[in-house]
Every structure is written in C-alpha cells, then in structure tokens.
Design a protein around this motif. Structure first.
Motif, PDB file in Angstrom:
ATOM      1  N   HIS A  13      41.810  55.465   0.721  1.00  0.00           N
ATOM      2  CA  HIS A  13      41.407  55.628   1.634  1.00  0.00           C
ATOM      3  C   HIS A  13      41.301  53.607   2.240  1.00  0.00           C
ATOM      4  O   HIS A  13      41.125  53.561   3.366  1.00  0.00           O
ATOM      5  N   GLY A  14      40.879  53.110   1.347  1.00  0.00           N
ATOM      6  CA  GLY A  14      40.195  51.649   1.499  1.00  0.00           C
ATOM      7  C   GLY A  14      39.120  51.805   1.532  1.00  0.00           C
ATOM      8  O   GLY A  14      38.546  51.198   2.155  1.00  0.00           O
ATOM      9  N   TYR A  15      38.466  52.813   1.399  1.00  0.00           N
ATOM     10  CA  TYR A  15      36.730  52.787   1.957  1.00  0.00           C
ATOM     11  C   TYR A  15      35.850  52.276   0.612  1.00  0.00           C
ATOM     12  O   TYR A  15      36.071  52.393  -0.425  1.00  0.00           O
ATOM     13  N   ALA A  16      34.909  51.537   1.396  1.00  0.00           N
ATOM     14  CA  ALA A  16      34.191  51.090   0.569  1.00  0.00           C
ATOM     15  C   ALA A  16      32.820  51.603  -0.166  1.00  0.00           C
ATOM     16  O   ALA A  16      32.701  52.000   1.237  1.00  0.00           O
ATOM     17  N   TYR A  17      32.325  51.672  -1.591  1.00  0.00           N
ATOM     18  CA  TYR A  17      31.283  52.340  -1.940  1.00  0.00           C
ATOM     19  C   TYR A  17      30.747  52.048  -2.912  1.00  0.00           C
ATOM     20  O   TYR A  17      30.887  50.865  -3.709  1.00  0.00           O
ATOM     21  N   VAL A  18      29.568  52.719  -2.654  1.00  0.00           N
ATOM     22  CA  VAL A  18      28.490  52.426  -3.688  1.00  0.00           C
ATOM     23  C   VAL A  18      28.138  53.855  -4.381  1.00  0.00           C
ATOM     24  O   VAL A  18      27.558  54.649  -4.413  1.00  0.00           O
ATOM     25  N   GLU A  19      28.297  53.453  -5.944  1.00  0.00           N
ATOM     26  CA  GLU A  19      27.195  54.296  -6.849  1.00  0.00           C
ATOM     27  C   GLU A  19      25.739  54.562  -6.734  1.00  0.00           C
ATOM     28  O   GLU A  19      25.384  53.030  -6.192  1.00  0.00           O
ATOM     29  N   ASP A  20      24.891  54.816  -6.897  1.00  0.00           N
ATOM     30  CA  ASP A  20      24.233  55.792  -6.488  1.00  0.00           C
ATOM     31  C   ASP A  20      22.778  55.754  -8.120  1.00  0.00           C
ATOM     32  O   ASP A  20      23.715  56.364  -8.796  1.00  0.00           O
ATOM     33  N   THR A  21      22.036  54.496  -8.753  1.00  0.00           N
ATOM     34  CA  THR A  21      22.104  54.877 -10.263  1.00  0.00           C
ATOM     35  C   THR A  21      20.933  55.719 -10.642  1.00  0.00           C
ATOM     36  O   THR A  21      20.959  55.906 -11.824  1.00  0.00           O
ATOM     37  N   ASP A  22      20.286  56.433  -9.681  1.00  0.00           N
ATOM     38  CA  ASP A  22      19.064  57.049  -9.231  1.00  0.00           C
ATOM     39  C   ASP A  22      19.875  58.416  -9.631  1.00  0.00           C
ATOM     40  O   ASP A  22      19.350  59.303 -10.440  1.00  0.00           O
ATOM     41  N   HIS A  23      20.676  58.696  -8.991  1.00  0.00           N
ATOM     42  CA  HIS A  23      21.530  59.992  -8.769  1.00  0.00           C
ATOM     43  C   HIS A  23      22.965  59.326  -9.027  1.00  0.00           C
ATOM     44  O   HIS A  23      24.201  59.439  -7.904  1.00  0.00           O
ATOM     45  N   PRO A  24      23.493  59.789 -10.460  1.00  0.00           N
ATOM     46  CA  PRO A  24      24.692  59.530 -10.218  1.00  0.00           C
ATOM     47  C   PRO A  24      26.161  60.588 -10.241  1.00  0.00           C
ATOM     48  O   PRO A  24      27.183  60.350  -9.595  1.00  0.00           O
ATOM     49  N   GLU A  25      25.739  61.116  -8.715  1.00  0.00           N
ATOM     50  CA  GLU A  25      26.771  62.781  -8.493  1.00  0.00           C
ATOM     51  C   GLU A  25      26.666  61.593  -7.321  1.00  0.00           C
ATOM     52  O   GLU A  25      27.281  62.631  -5.570  1.00  0.00           O
ATOM     53  N   VAL A  26      25.965  60.664  -6.588  1.00  0.00           N
ATOM     54  CA  VAL A  26      26.122  60.374  -4.874  1.00  0.00           C
ATOM     55  C   VAL A  26      26.601  58.996  -4.802  1.00  0.00           C
ATOM     56  O   VAL A  26      26.447  58.084  -6.098  1.00  0.00           O
ATOM     57  N   LEU A  27      27.752  58.955  -3.970  1.00  0.00           N
ATOM     58  CA  LEU A  27      27.644  57.529  -4.465  1.00  0.00           C
ATOM     59  C   LEU A  27      27.734  57.274  -2.180  1.00  0.00           C
ATOM     60  O   LEU A  27      27.367  58.428  -1.115  1.00  0.00           O
ATOM     61  N   ARG A  28      27.576  56.201  -1.846  1.00  0.00           N
ATOM     62  CA  ARG A  28      27.088  55.475  -0.923  1.00  0.00           C
ATOM     63  C   ARG A  28      28.203  54.988  -0.504  1.00  0.00           C
ATOM     64  O   ARG A  28      28.709  53.754  -0.837  1.00  0.00           O
ATOM     65  N   ALA A  29      28.442  54.838   1.127  1.00  0.00           N
ATOM     66  CA  ALA A  29      29.099  54.108   2.286  1.00  0.00           C
ATOM     67  C   ALA A  29      28.281  53.755   3.592  1.00  0.00           C
ATOM     68  O   ALA A  29      27.821  54.722   4.380  1.00  0.00           O
ATOM     69  N   ARG A  30      29.057  52.987   4.086  1.00  0.00           N
ATOM     70  CA  ARG A  30      28.570  52.472   5.570  1.00  0.00           C
ATOM     71  C   ARG A  30      29.325  52.958   6.648  1.00  0.00           C
ATOM     72  O   ARG A  30      31.171  51.923   5.759  1.00  0.00           O
ATOM     73  N   PHE A  31      29.947  53.548   7.010  1.00  0.00           N
ATOM     74  CA  PHE A  31      31.640  53.988   8.178  1.00  0.00           C
ATOM     75  C   PHE A  31      30.396  53.135   9.993  1.00  0.00           C
ATOM     76  O   PHE A  31      29.747  54.124  10.118  1.00  0.00           O
ATOM     77  N   ASP A  32      31.329  52.367  10.335  1.00  0.00           N
ATOM     78  CA  ASP A  32      30.671  52.041  11.657  1.00  0.00           C
ATOM     79  C   ASP A  32      29.409  51.889  12.226  1.00  0.00           C
ATOM     80  O   ASP A  32      28.322  52.294  13.043  1.00  0.00           O
ATOM     81  N   ASP A  33      28.475  51.325  10.908  1.00  0.00           N
ATOM     82  CA  ASP A  33      27.543  51.198  11.155  1.00  0.00           C
ATOM     83  C   ASP A  33      26.471  52.250  10.380  1.00  0.00           C
ATOM     84  O   ASP A  33      25.697  51.850  11.004  1.00  0.00           O
ATOM     85  N   TYR A  34      27.331  53.380   9.894  1.00  0.00           N
ATOM     86  CA  TYR A  34      26.203  54.866  10.581  1.00  0.00           C
ATOM     87  C   TYR A  34      26.293  54.973   8.696  1.00  0.00           C
ATOM     88  O   TYR A  34      27.735  54.153   7.730  1.00  0.00           O
ATOM     89  N   ARG A  35      25.293  55.222   7.602  1.00  0.00           N
ATOM     90  CA  ARG A  35      24.865  55.363   6.648  1.00  0.00           C
ATOM     91  C   ARG A  35      25.447  56.347   5.929  1.00  0.00           C
ATOM     92  O   ARG A  35      25.273  57.731   7.007  1.00  0.00           O
ATOM     93  N   PHE A  36      25.653  56.867   5.091  1.00  0.00           N
ATOM     94  CA  PHE A  36      26.647  58.401   4.296  1.00  0.00           C
ATOM     95  C   PHE A  36      26.171  58.835   3.156  1.00  0.00           C
ATOM     96  O   PHE A  36      26.827  57.313   2.021  1.00  0.00           O
ATOM     97  N   GLN A  37      26.307  59.638   2.458  1.00  0.00           N
ATOM     98  CA  GLN A  37      26.317  59.427   1.614  1.00  0.00           C
ATOM     99  C   GLN A  37      27.755  60.838   0.988  1.00  0.00           C
ATOM    100  O   GLN A  37      27.301  61.750   1.563  1.00  0.00           O
ATOM    101  N   PHE A  38      28.049  60.330   0.050  1.00  0.00           N
ATOM    102  CA  PHE A  38      29.047  61.875  -0.410  1.00  0.00           C
ATOM    103  C   PHE A  38      28.161  62.266  -1.748  1.00  0.00           C
ATOM    104  O   PHE A  38      27.986  61.240  -2.296  1.00  0.00           O
ATOM    105  N   MET A  39      28.339  63.194  -1.803  1.00  0.00           N
ATOM    106  CA  MET A  39      27.430  64.287  -3.402  1.00  0.00           C
ATOM    107  C   MET A  39      28.365  65.284  -3.767  1.00  0.00           C
ATOM    108  O   MET A  39      28.699  66.049  -2.513  1.00  0.00           O
TER     109      MET A  39
END
Length: 142
Positions: A13-39
């Motif tokens: 989808h072209g979404y940028a995200y970062v991996e959470d080094t402390d929690h490998p099951e979590v991906l973090r991203a920002r959408f419309d200036d809101y913080r999201f996590q996918f886990m």
C-alpha cells in the motif's frame, strides 16, 4: 499469519512503518498525524490488531465527557472499538482499535482489508472527535 505478511501488506500500500526493536511483533506507523501500531497477539500470534492513538491528550478532569463520546461511538458502530486510557496522573489518551482473528488462516487480500478497516475506521473516530469538540481541540494538550 506473520509479521512479515503484515509488513508486505503495508509495503504494497506504500505505507511507511518501523519495527519495534523491543517488541518484534509490533510495527509502528503514522497516518494523518495519528500514531498507529499493528501487532500480532493471541496464543499462536494469529490475531492482528490495528490500534491508533489520537494525536491529542485530554485532561483527566474531562474523563466523563470523553467516556460519553466513546460510549456513543461504540453503541452505534461495530468498528473500531474506542476507549479512554489514563496515561499519566493528569492526562488521558483516546484510542481506537480493530482486531481480526486469522487463527483459521487468511489471504493477503483479507490482511489488506483488516489493515484498511483499522486505519479508516479509527481515523474516522478521531475526526469525529475533532468535529464534536470543535474549537476546544486547540485547547487540549498536543
């Protein structure tokens, strides 16, 4: 289900995200200036949760009002589940989340839809908050 499949969906989808080094099951991203996590949660890591946090904090003194707004949303909609969470002694955060169970498996298209549903519905809740609060939003802690 795997974090790699969630990453692939976000990339497609072209979404940028970062991996959470402390929690490998979590991906973090920002959408419309809101913080999201996918886990991935659940016993087998097969439950995908898309969780967003509103980009404002609210005084704990306004908790009854925020609970009312969340309850009104939850009573009239299936997604997302929304709630208020105390984050410090005097501040609250508002959250929305969509959880999708893939314990029986799921296609890439189903994962895409779960992510899109999470993003769209949580952002819709945040925008409704901003609309309902009107000019008061500018008075909240950013």
């Amino acid at each position: 289900m795997s974090t790699r499949r969630v990453e692939a969906s976000l990339k497609n989808h072209g979404y940028a995200y970062v991996e959470d080094t402390d929690h490998p099951e979590v991906l973090r991203a920002r959408f419309d200036d809101y913080r999201f996590q996918f886990m991935l949660t659940g016993e087998a890591g097969s439950v995908l949760q898309a969780r967003g946090r509103w980009n404002r904090s609210v005084s704990a003194a306004r908790k009854p009002e925020m609970l009312k707004l969340c309850n009104e949303w939850n009573m009239s909609r299936v997604w997302p589940k929304v709630y208020v969470r105390r984050e410090s002694e005097g501040l609250l955060g508002l959250y929305g989340e969509v959880t999708s169970d893939f314990s029986s498996g799921g296609s890439d298209q189903q994962i895409d839809r779960a992510i899109e549903c999470g993003l769209r519905t949580v952002i819709a809740f945040f925008r409704e908050l901003e609309e309902r609060l009107g000019s008061e939003v500018d008075e909240l802690d950013a």
